[in-house]
Design an enzyme around this catalytic site. Sequence first.
Site, PDB file in Angstrom:
ATOM      1  CB  THR A   1       0.059  -3.354   6.537  1.00  0.00           C
ATOM      2  OG1 THR A   1      -1.172  -3.335   5.947  1.00  0.00           O
ATOM      3  CG2 THR A   1       0.674  -1.809   6.228  1.00  0.00           C
ATOM      4  CG  ASP A   2      -3.032  -7.364   3.567  1.00  0.00           C
ATOM      5  OD1 ASP A   2      -3.726  -6.433   4.889  1.00  0.00           O
ATOM      6  OD2 ASP A   2      -3.487  -7.554   2.894  1.00  0.00           O
TER       7      ASP A   2
ATOM      8  CD  GLU B   1      -8.310 -23.968  28.513  1.00  0.00           C
ATOM      9  OE1 GLU B   1      -8.876 -25.345  28.539  1.00  0.00           O
ATOM     10  OE2 GLU B   1      -8.286 -23.652  28.568  1.00  0.00           O
TER      11      GLU B   1
ATOM     12  CE1 TYR C   1      -3.751  -0.496  -1.964  1.00  0.00           C
ATOM     13  CE2 TYR C   1      -5.275  -0.087  -0.924  1.00  0.00           C
ATOM     14  CZ  TYR C   1      -4.402  -0.908  -1.217  1.00  0.00           C
ATOM     15  OH  TYR C   1      -3.373  -1.240   0.375  1.00  0.00           O
TER      16      TYR C   1
ATOM     17  CE  LYS D   1      -4.313  -4.477   8.104  1.00  0.00           C
ATOM     18  NZ  LYS D   1      -3.914  -4.527   7.268  1.00  0.00           N
TER      19      LYS D   1
ATOM     20  CB  SER E   1       2.501  -7.643   1.743  1.00  0.00           C
ATOM     21  OG  SER E   1       0.914  -7.526   2.706  1.00  0.00           O
TER      22      SER E   1
ATOM     23  CB  THR F   1      -0.762  -0.044   1.152  1.00  0.00           C
ATOM     24  OG1 THR F   1      -1.729  -1.459   1.639  1.00  0.00           O
ATOM     25  CG2 THR F   1      -1.769   1.455   0.811  1.00  0.00           C
TER      26      THR F   1
END
Length: 388
Positions: free
Chosen positions: A151-152, A345, A85, A224, A118, A72
């Site tokens: 950013t992904d 657990e 975009y 993120k 990404s 991006t």
Amino acid sequence: MNGSKNPMRGLLCAVGLLLTGAGIAAQEGQARPAPPGTDAASTREAPAGTKAKAGKDAEPPRSVRILATGGTIAGAQGSPQGYGYKAGAFKVEDLIKGVPNLDKLARLSGEQVVNIGSQDMNDAVWLKLAKRTNALLASPDVDAVVVTHGTDTLEETAYFLDLVVKSDKPVVLVGSMRPATATSADGPGNLYNAVAVAASPEAKGRGVLIVINDEIHAARNVTKTNTTNVETFRSLNRGPAGVVNTGDIHWFEKMDKRHTVDSEFSIAGESTLPRVDILYAHANMSPDLIDSAVKNGAKGLVIAGVGDGNMTQPALDTLAKHVKKGVVVVRSTRLPSGLVLRNNEINDDQKGFVASGELNPAKSRVLLQLALLETQDPTRVQRMFEEY
């Protein structure tokens, strides 16, 4: 975010880059930037939590290489009113030119490694990027590396580099939540701060860092948390490694886990990585997808479990069956924060599972891929999850 099919207009993109960088120029004027020949981000050793300041006898400008991968931060909208975009529309040269006074922070050079969104990041690109980063940092002519990235999957690439970079020189990843041509784009300010952090002597030895939205995060800790908000990146369990505003840096505590030069992992000579799949636990979870993943070549499985890494009994039994055949199973959690504790657990000792500790499913997958280059022994893998 979805890409736009509308054609990009050159004039719109150029104007967008200039306008979004204007805020940096104005703030630089207020901050009295260092004159050419000095390093505005150079700092002397200071205790954690103190402010980094440039001195009169600051070092000469440091050399920072920018490796661009798209995302991006290099994206462009087809229309200023459009939400969509095209990622990776601009090249590294455009990004550098689009940030006023960036060249005051360091001696800059750039190269385009790939130009993708990404979401399309893969093992082959990771290996290429890591090997190039190691080659650059081995040179006395390069003091630091900045990687521009979508950013992904930013946190995954950063953590991968954190485990395989063989240098204590700064490596900083940076992205943006808004494309370069958007109104109030965040990319120029993020890139300015990223270069400032990379050029800071105090960044040395801190492992791979992510700089975004005026915060500095350790690659291991950050994730993120929001689909579109510029405040999306958070280190939920530990907090940021520092803050930075128009190049003004305040450092916090250093990472206490192994990374970079202290890491046992190496990708030298590697052309592929073992397949590791992530499966999401839920009510009425069936073991069918577990069997399918193993059948299709998964050497390791990470379960994004409910609560403290739990799942249905049929899923647990099926995983235990595959562990006996050499598949390594890591229990993580689908929750955004907290630790998955060993034997809390589930009897991990009995079933041969690995508990992820602080690492979320995405980070657990990265570490398990590298661990499988060394061993399939769950005991050894568990030790790695505790040390990294």
